[in-house]
Design a protein around this motif. Structure first.
Motif, mmCIF file in Angstrom:
data_model
loop_
_atom_site.group_PDB
_atom_site.id
_atom_site.type_symbol
_atom_site.label_atom_id
_atom_site.label_comp_id
_atom_site.label_asym_id
_atom_site.label_seq_id
_atom_site.Cartn_x
_atom_site.Cartn_y
_atom_site.Cartn_z
ATOM 1 N N GLY A 151 -9.500 3.362 -4.400
ATOM 2 C CA GLY A 151 -8.444 3.022 -3.456
ATOM 3 C C GLY A 151 -8.297 4.072 -2.378
ATOM 4 O O GLY A 151 -9.106 5.013 -2.268
ATOM 5 N N GLY A 152 -7.253 3.904 -1.598
ATOM 6 C CA GLY A 152 -7.045 4.756 -0.425
ATOM 7 C C GLY A 152 -6.943 6.231 -0.773
ATOM 8 O O GLY A 152 -7.416 7.080 -0.009
ATOM 9 N N THR A 153 -6.368 6.532 -1.898
ATOM 10 C CA THR A 153 -6.204 7.935 -2.281
ATOM 11 C C THR A 153 -7.576 8.592 -2.435
ATOM 12 O O THR A 153 -7.836 9.658 -1.869
ATOM 13 C CB THR A 153 -5.408 8.018 -3.600
ATOM 14 O OG1 THR A 153 -4.151 7.376 -3.385
ATOM 15 C CG2 THR A 153 -5.198 9.446 -4.045
ATOM 16 N N GLU A 154 -8.458 7.935 -3.181
ATOM 17 C CA GLU A 154 -9.802 8.500 -3.377
ATOM 18 C C GLU A 154 -10.597 8.473 -2.073
ATOM 19 O O GLU A 154 -11.344 9.400 -1.772
ATOM 20 C CB GLU A 154 -10.553 7.715 -4.481
ATOM 21 C CG GLU A 154 -11.893 8.340 -4.831
ATOM 22 C CD GLU A 154 -12.743 7.500 -5.792
ATOM 23 O OE1 GLU A 154 -12.239 6.513 -6.354
ATOM 24 O OE2 GLU A 154 -13.925 7.837 -5.948
ATOM 25 N N VAL A 253 -9.898 7.371 10.024
ATOM 26 C CA VAL A 253 -8.785 6.417 10.110
ATOM 27 C C VAL A 253 -8.498 5.873 8.714
ATOM 28 O O VAL A 253 -9.384 5.335 8.041
ATOM 29 C CB VAL A 253 -9.067 5.261 11.083
ATOM 30 C CG1 VAL A 253 -7.890 4.286 11.087
ATOM 31 C CG2 VAL A 253 -9.285 5.791 12.503
ATOM 32 N N ASP A 254 -7.253 6.036 8.309
ATOM 33 C CA ASP A 254 -6.790 5.477 7.043
ATOM 34 C C ASP A 254 -6.311 4.054 7.327
ATOM 35 O O ASP A 254 -5.176 3.833 7.740
ATOM 36 C CB ASP A 254 -5.662 6.350 6.487
ATOM 37 C CG ASP A 254 -5.112 5.794 5.172
ATOM 38 O OD1 ASP A 254 -5.573 4.726 4.734
ATOM 39 O OD2 ASP A 254 -4.207 6.443 4.609
ATOM 40 N N ALA A 255 -7.225 3.103 7.126
ATOM 41 C CA ALA A 255 -6.898 1.685 7.319
ATOM 42 C C ALA A 255 -6.812 1.000 5.956
ATOM 43 O O ALA A 255 -7.215 -0.153 5.793
ATOM 44 C CB ALA A 255 -7.945 1.014 8.206
ATOM 45 N N VAL A 282 -10.546 1.695 3.642
ATOM 46 C CA VAL A 282 -10.080 0.301 3.587
ATOM 47 C C VAL A 282 -9.816 -0.047 2.121
ATOM 48 O O VAL A 282 -10.643 0.249 1.258
ATOM 49 C CB VAL A 282 -11.136 -0.688 4.144
ATOM 50 C CG1 VAL A 282 -10.643 -2.132 4.017
ATOM 51 C CG2 VAL A 282 -11.474 -0.380 5.598
ATOM 52 N N ASP A 283 -8.678 -0.661 1.858
ATOM 53 C CA ASP A 283 -8.399 -1.165 0.515
ATOM 54 C C ASP A 283 -8.447 -2.686 0.543
ATOM 55 O O ASP A 283 -7.813 -3.308 1.395
ATOM 56 C CB ASP A 283 -6.986 -0.755 0.060
ATOM 57 C CG ASP A 283 -6.961 0.588 -0.649
ATOM 58 O OD1 ASP A 283 -8.042 1.140 -0.938
ATOM 59 O OD2 ASP A 283 -5.847 1.072 -0.912
ATOM 60 N N LEU A 284 -9.154 -3.262 -0.415
ATOM 61 C CA LEU A 284 -9.115 -4.728 -0.542
ATOM 62 C C LEU A 284 -8.163 -5.143 -1.662
ATOM 63 O O LEU A 284 -8.056 -6.322 -1.972
ATOM 64 C CB LEU A 284 -10.524 -5.282 -0.776
ATOM 65 C CG LEU A 284 -11.461 -5.079 0.428
ATOM 66 C CD1 LEU A 284 -12.883 -5.496 0.077
ATOM 67 C CD2 LEU A 284 -10.968 -5.841 1.647
ATOM 68 N N HIS A 285 -7.447 -4.160 -2.223
ATOM 69 C CA HIS A 285 -6.410 -4.536 -3.203
ATOM 70 C C HIS A 285 -5.015 -4.494 -2.563
ATOM 71 O O HIS A 285 -4.012 -4.328 -3.247
ATOM 72 C CB HIS A 285 -6.486 -3.700 -4.486
ATOM 73 C CG HIS A 285 -6.404 -2.203 -4.304
ATOM 74 N ND1 HIS A 285 -7.370 -1.343 -4.749
ATOM 75 C CD2 HIS A 285 -5.475 -1.415 -3.731
ATOM 76 C CE1 HIS A 285 -7.028 -0.100 -4.469
ATOM 77 N NE2 HIS A 285 -5.869 -0.115 -3.848
ATOM 78 N N LYS A 286 -4.969 -4.656 -1.229
ATOM 79 C CA LYS A 286 -3.693 -4.814 -0.519
ATOM 80 C C LYS A 286 -3.852 -6.129 0.247
ATOM 81 O O LYS A 286 -3.917 -7.176 -0.386
ATOM 82 C CB LYS A 286 -3.452 -3.588 0.357
ATOM 83 C CG LYS A 286 -3.233 -2.343 -0.505
ATOM 84 C CD LYS A 286 -3.116 -1.075 0.282
ATOM 85 C CE LYS A 286 -2.784 0.076 -0.652
ATOM 86 N NZ LYS A 286 -2.762 1.365 0.053
ATOM 87 N N LEU A 287 -3.979 -6.078 1.603
ATOM 88 C CA LEU A 287 -4.523 -7.263 2.263
ATOM 89 C C LEU A 287 -5.955 -7.334 1.732
ATOM 90 O O LEU A 287 -6.662 -6.338 1.774
ATOM 91 C CB LEU A 287 -4.523 -7.073 3.784
ATOM 92 C CG LEU A 287 -3.178 -7.170 4.513
ATOM 93 C CD1 LEU A 287 -3.361 -6.826 5.988
ATOM 94 C CD2 LEU A 287 -2.545 -8.540 4.373
HETATM 95 C C1 LIG Z 1 -1.913 2.349 -0.188
HETATM 96 C C2 LIG Z 1 -2.279 3.387 0.786
HETATM 97 C C3 LIG Z 1 -3.046 4.488 0.414
HETATM 98 C C4 LIG Z 1 -3.375 4.769 -1.032
HETATM 99 O O1 LIG Z 1 -4.210 3.846 -1.547
HETATM 100 P P1 LIG Z 1 -4.366 3.613 -3.119
HETATM 101 O O2 LIG Z 1 -5.252 2.451 -3.154
HETATM 102 O O3 LIG Z 1 -2.994 3.354 -3.639
HETATM 103 O O4 LIG Z 1 -4.965 4.844 -3.681
HETATM 104 C C5 LIG Z 1 -3.472 5.354 1.394
HETATM 105 N N1 LIG Z 1 -3.116 5.161 2.673
HETATM 106 C C6 LIG Z 1 -2.348 4.149 3.060
HETATM 107 C C7 LIG Z 1 -1.999 3.993 4.504
HETATM 108 C C8 LIG Z 1 -1.901 3.216 2.130
HETATM 109 O O5 LIG Z 1 -1.107 2.206 2.512
#
Ligand SMILES: *Cc1c(COP(=O)(O)O)cnc(C)c1O
Length: 456
Positions: A151-154, A253-255, A282-287
């Motif tokens: 996810g975004g953290t990693e 960019v944290d998208a 990019v996270d696909l476990h959000k949108l």
């Molecule tokens: C959710 C989020 C993260 C963290 O992502 P995880 O998948 O929870 O590790 C990082 N940056 C933004 C902008 C987020 O919304």
């Protein structure tokens, strides 16, 4: 051993089928008995029911049917279920049924992505899918690539690590609205604390960024955000990319939230400038509607990833690699790694770009509709028209304590899961709308519940 048959092989599916029936029946019963977005009664009531599952390790087991029924039921009856349209606090997605079904295949076969001999097809599939997704992010780059993360953290942590490996000790620069993971990543990597640029309107101000970059010695890594966690705002990416270029700073960019907007023809222009970054989360476990985990770190040039190369003789001995066995260990800092790309591959193929884009568009429309409803309600105040799918609002003139209490009342009563965010120095209720199937009636109910639960 009859209670412990295996999931794989030719006979695994026949063993699984009745067990799945048990799980599915328990999920259904739990959701019915819960009856709303989360269980009522708060933490003590939920814990008391879960404590009914004692003993955790009985001397003699209860068998697969009873255990599956009891635990799956408890989980569902006590869930904050993001498939319920009034469960809208966080970037906590309602997973698509097809992605969950795909995850079953991943679990049954259990490929581990740390060596080819544990994941022959899964590793080839990951190569295909990550290359395709990296090209969505960096359409004109000659050789983009992407790593699969939790996810975004990693992903953000890897972005800082790659920058550190390019430059040595690098100074990260973030907006005050940036995700907390940058601060932890810098701490973990032994890097200086990120310098924060004020973001009074919730996004990075390019002029303020310019001043900060002028004042700091390099090397510098600017982390911009496309989809802030609190308000769903997008930093002005082209102007930020210009400032980075002028100062020789790298851009990440944290998208995590906003990245999948790339699938929408209508809304993709919001992300103009994204491809000027060196790395993108990019996270696909959000949108994206994948069950967790489904994170990505896209890199503009695959060569940036070479520093992650690592050898362990039992996984990728040089002679095995020379003989043509793909070397996977450098595609993550983890060793054993689930094939999280399987569900994503199924989703991309089943829905296609237009299918995913339509889900993005639906959630964007819900956010706009909820914002309209807030504006039409005299007792409520809207923070701002939504950029993505987050709506911040609050009862007019209420003290912050009343806003917080409204949220907790709805949680305790099991009626709605709304989030909280501080903006403009005040506390707001946050609706993060990720359920494409929410109806106008659901959105009206959010308004009604908040109006009815505000302490006077
Ligand atoms: C959710 C989020 C993260 C963290 O992502 P995880 O998948 O929870 O590790 C990082 N940056 C933004 C902008 C987020 O919304």
């Amino acid at each position: 051993m009859r209670a412990a048959p295996l999931a794989g092989g030719v006979s695994g599916p026949d063993v699984l089928r009745p067990l799945l029936d048990t799980v599915l029946a328990a999920l259904r019963a739990g959701a019915e008995d819960r009856g709303g977005p989360l269980p009522g009664g708060g933490p003590a009531a939920v814990a008391a029911r879960v404590n009914g599952l004692r003993p955790v390790l009985p001397e003699h087991g209860t068998g697969p049917d009873e255990a599956l029924r009891a635990v799956a039921y408890a989980l569902a009856a006590g869930a904050a279920d993001p498939a319920h349209p009034l469960c809208a606090a966080h970037l906590h997605t309602p997973p698509l049924a097809l992605a969950v079904a795909a995850d079953l295949a991943a679990s049954a076969l259990n490929p581990s992505m740390d060596s080819w001999d544990q994941a022959p097809a899964a590793s080839a599939l990951e190569t295909l899918v990550t290359a395709a997704l990296a090209t969505e992010v960096f359409p004109t780059a000659p050789r983009p690539d992407a790593l699969v993360t939790t996810g975004g953290t990693e992903s953000n942590q890897l972005a800082l690590l790659l920058a550190r490996e390019r430059h040595g000790t690098v100074q990260t620069v973030v907006g005050t609205h940036a995700h907390h993971s940058f601060h932890r990543a810098a701490w973990l990597l032994g890097l200086p604390r990120p310098v924060t640029v004020p973001a009074p309107r919730g996004t990075l101000d390019p002029a303020a960024l310019d001043e900060t970059l002028t004042a700091l010695p390099g090397p510098l890594l600017v982390a911009a955000t496309a989809g802030t966690t609190d308000a769903g705002l997008i930093d002005p990416l082209p102007a930020i990319a210009d400032r980075c270029a002028a100062h020789g700073a790298d851009l990440h960019v944290d998208a995590a939230y906003g990245g999948p907007v790339l699938f929408s023809d209508t809304h993709r222009p919001l992300l103009t400038g994204l491809d000027r970054a060196r790395t993108v989360t990019v996270d696909l476990h959000k949108l994206g509607w994948q069950p967790a985990a489904a994170g990505l770190l896209a890199v503009r040039g695959a060569t940036d990833l070479a520093v992650l190369g690592h050898t362990a003789d039992y996984l990728n001995a040089d002679d095995d690699t020379d003989a043509g066995l793909p070397d996977l260990l450098g595609r993550s800092l983890r060793t054993t790694r689930r094939p999280d790309v399987v569900k994503t591959a199924v989703t991309l193929r089943a829905l296609g770009r237009t299918g995913l884009g339509a889900l993005v568009d639906a959630c964007m429309a819900h956010a706009r509709h909820l914002a309209d409803l807030v504006e039409k309600t005299p007792a409520l105040e809207l923070y701002a028209p939504p950029t993505l799918t987050t709506v911040l609002f609050r009862p007019y003139g209420a003290p912050d304590t009343a806003v917080a209490e409204t949220r907790r009342t709805l949680l305790a009563e099991g009626r709605a899961v709304l989030g909280r965010a501080t903006a403009d120095g005040r506390l707001w209720l946050k609706a993060t709308l990720l359920n494409p199937h929410a109806t106008p009636g659901d959105l009206e109910e959010i308004i009604t519940l908040v109006e009815g639960s505000t302490p006077r």
